[in-house]
Design an enzyme around this catalytic site. Structure first.
Site, PDB file in Angstrom:
ATOM      1  N   LYS A 145       1.811  -3.457   8.932  1.00 42.87           N
ATOM      2  CA  LYS A 145       2.863  -2.433   8.918  1.00 42.87           C
ATOM      3  C   LYS A 145       4.159  -3.104   9.363  1.00 42.87           C
ATOM      4  CE  LYS A 145       3.837   1.960  11.336  1.00 42.87           C
ATOM      5  NZ  LYS A 145       3.244   2.971  12.248  1.00 42.87           N
TER       6      LYS A 145
ATOM      7  N   VAL B 241       3.990  -0.681   4.341  1.00 43.10           N
ATOM      8  CA  VAL B 241       2.618  -1.055   4.679  1.00 43.10           C
ATOM      9  C   VAL B 241       2.022  -1.918   3.571  1.00 43.10           C
ATOM     10  CG1 VAL B 241       0.336  -0.153   5.277  1.00 43.10           C
ATOM     11  CG2 VAL B 241       2.377   1.075   6.021  1.00 43.10           C
TER      12      VAL B 241
ATOM     13  N   SER C 217       8.482   2.546   8.100  1.00 47.56           N
ATOM     14  CA  SER C 217       7.788   1.282   7.853  1.00 47.56           C
ATOM     15  C   SER C 217       7.396   1.103   6.393  1.00 47.56           C
ATOM     16  CB  SER C 217       6.519   1.225   8.709  1.00 47.56           C
ATOM     17  OG  SER C 217       5.630   2.258   8.305  1.00 47.56           O
TER      18      SER C 217
ATOM     19  N   ASP D 286       1.647  13.652  15.224  1.00 49.65           N
ATOM     20  CA  ASP D 286       1.826  13.557  13.765  1.00 49.65           C
ATOM     21  C   ASP D 286       0.471  13.605  13.053  1.00 49.65           C
ATOM     22  OD1 ASP D 286       3.312  13.474  11.431  1.00 49.65           O
ATOM     23  OD2 ASP D 286       3.587  11.296  11.454  1.00 49.65           O
TER      24      ASP D 286
ATOM     25  N   LEU E 258       0.823  -1.211   0.000  1.00 52.04           N
ATOM     26  CA  LEU E 258       0.000   0.000   0.000  1.00 52.04           C
ATOM     27  C   LEU E 258       0.855   1.257   0.000  1.00 52.04           C
ATOM     28  CD1 LEU E 258      -2.736  -1.040   2.601  1.00 52.04           C
ATOM     29  CD2 LEU E 258      -2.969  -0.942   0.111  1.00 52.04           C
TER      30      LEU E 258
ATOM     31  N   ARG F 251       4.821   3.200   1.725  1.00 50.29           N
ATOM     32  CA  ARG F 251       5.949   3.134   2.648  1.00 50.29           C
ATOM     33  C   ARG F 251       6.112   4.486   3.310  1.00 50.29           C
ATOM     34  NH1 ARG F 251      11.008   2.219  -1.284  1.00 50.29           N
ATOM     35  NH2 ARG F 251      12.123   2.219   0.688  1.00 50.29           N
TER      36      ARG F 251
END
Length: 391
Positions: A68, A53, A51, A156, A45, A47
């Site tokens: 993740k 994903v 991580s 965040d 999906l 990055r």
């Protein structure tokens, strides 16, 4: 010159003081590992910095999940994210951590989450109505008030970390990798949040910040949504970011802020800050966005985007602002639960409710039969990237 003036948050100040040590002492947390063979990767999906994903399938129940896979970082940081996700599990609009697994060979940890059928925000935000924006902002506030009430700041908040399944009007606040426990008087790292959403406190190196940082970031999101300007404060670096803010909020209030907290400004600002008057929010309204702007929207925005972190609305105060009256009325009519923030909690038992189960996976080429993490080479498997995924 004496150091900066200390600051304490106005709400949920001593939450962690009154909790047992094991609640916030994440370094001592013992992680319970699940079985990595339960998961099969489907596609990549995206990055991030920390991580990669993937969409995956839990082969024990054929449910879609998001996995993740964490890049090598300090064990302390991984434990912090896990402890925070476990503490917040079941909270309104908080992404549900379903499982934690580890590849036995590489020792790479991976987190499995509930699946959200997300629409890319750059496409979605262009289609949202005035009511949609109010609705989704209120849903984010439920998550923020909940995590703040649990003694945790997200640090965040940004569109990339808000998953929206628009068809089901479902929202989840994700990526708790930078989240931290709030302890009054503690000084925190200012190298958090993404540039366009960094609060002034981070940009002037004021370390005794708190939950109100998340409210600034939320204000940046609101401004970008109602004015259709993404991002709203578009700095080229962290210094320029404060200049962009000062060109809107003015330099006078900025200097009042740094005087109040006895903050020493980096000398690099001397040549670039200049002098700017405070701009009226109305000047950002034009024919393309006027249908999204209202007096109550501007009043709400004005109460979030304040230099002084202590004078920003708290998440709970924000939820009581007139901007949300129609949303609150509609949710009351529909009979929301009495959960904090009025949202049904997502327990691990009902984690997948509302998400249709996927049929038994057909062979996925090189992935057929692979566990979530290939023992020898966890990140090297040829997983097709999703269309439009961030690479």
């Amino acid at each position: 010159m004496s150091g900066p003036v200390p600051s304490r948050v106005r709400v949920y100040t001593d939450v962690n003081t009154h909790r047992p040590r094991e609640y916030w002492d994440y370094e001592s947390h013992v992680v319970e590992w699940g079985n990595q063979d339960d998961y099969q990767l489907v596609r990549k999906l995206g990055r991030g910095k920390y991580s990669e994903v993937f969409e995956a399938i839990n082969i024990t129940n054929n449910e879609k999940v998001v996995v993740k896979i964490l890049k090598p970082v300090k064990k302390k940081k991984i434990k912090r994210e896990i402890k925070i996700l476990e503490n917040l599990r079941g909270g309104p609009n908080i992404i549900t951590l379903a499982d934690i697994v580890k590849d036995p060979a590489s020792r790479t940890p991976a987190l499995a989450f509930e699946h959200v059928n997300n629409t890319d925000f750059k496409q979605l935000y262009q289609t949202l109505t005035d009511y949609d924006i109010r609705f989704y902002m209120y849903e984010i506030l439920k998550a923020l008030d909940y995590c703040h009430s649990m003694g945790i700041m997200h640090r965040d908040v940004k569109p990339h970390n808000v998953m929206i399944d628009h068809e089901h009007r479902k929202l989840r606040l994700i990526d708790w990798g930078l989240a931290e426990f709030y302890h009054p008087g503690q000084e925190y790292n200012v190298r958090v949040a993404s540039r366009y959403f960094k609060g002034p406190e981070l940009l002037v190196d004021y370390q005794m910040y708190d939950y109100s940082l998340d409210m600034w970031s939320l204000g940046c999101m609101l401004a970008s949504m109602i004015f259709r300007k993404e991002p709203f404060f578009h700095g080229h670096d962290n210094y320029d970011q404060l200049v962009r803010i000062a060109k809107v909020l003015g330099t006078e209030d900025l200097y009042d802020y740094i005087d109040k907290y006895n903050i020493e400004l980096d000398p690099r600002f001397n040549d670039i800050l200049g002098r700017h008057s405070r701009k009226r929010w109305e000047r950002f309204v034009h024919s393309e966005n006027q249908h999204l702007v209202s007096p109550e929207a501007l009043d709400f925005l004005d109460k979030l985007l304040r230099y002084d972190h202590q004078s920003r609305l708290t998440a709970r105060e924000a939820m009581e602002h007139p901007y949300f009256y129609t949303v609150v009325k509609d949710q009351a009519r529909m009979g929301s639960s009495s959960m904090p923030g009025g949202s049904t909690p997502v327990s691990s038992a009902n984690m997948m409710s509302g998400i249709s189960s996927v049929p038994t996976p057909s062979p996925l080429g090189p992935l057929a039969g692979s566990p979530v993490i290939a023992a020898a080479n966890p990140l090297g498997m040829p997983v097709p990237a999703a269309a439009g995924a961030q690479q």
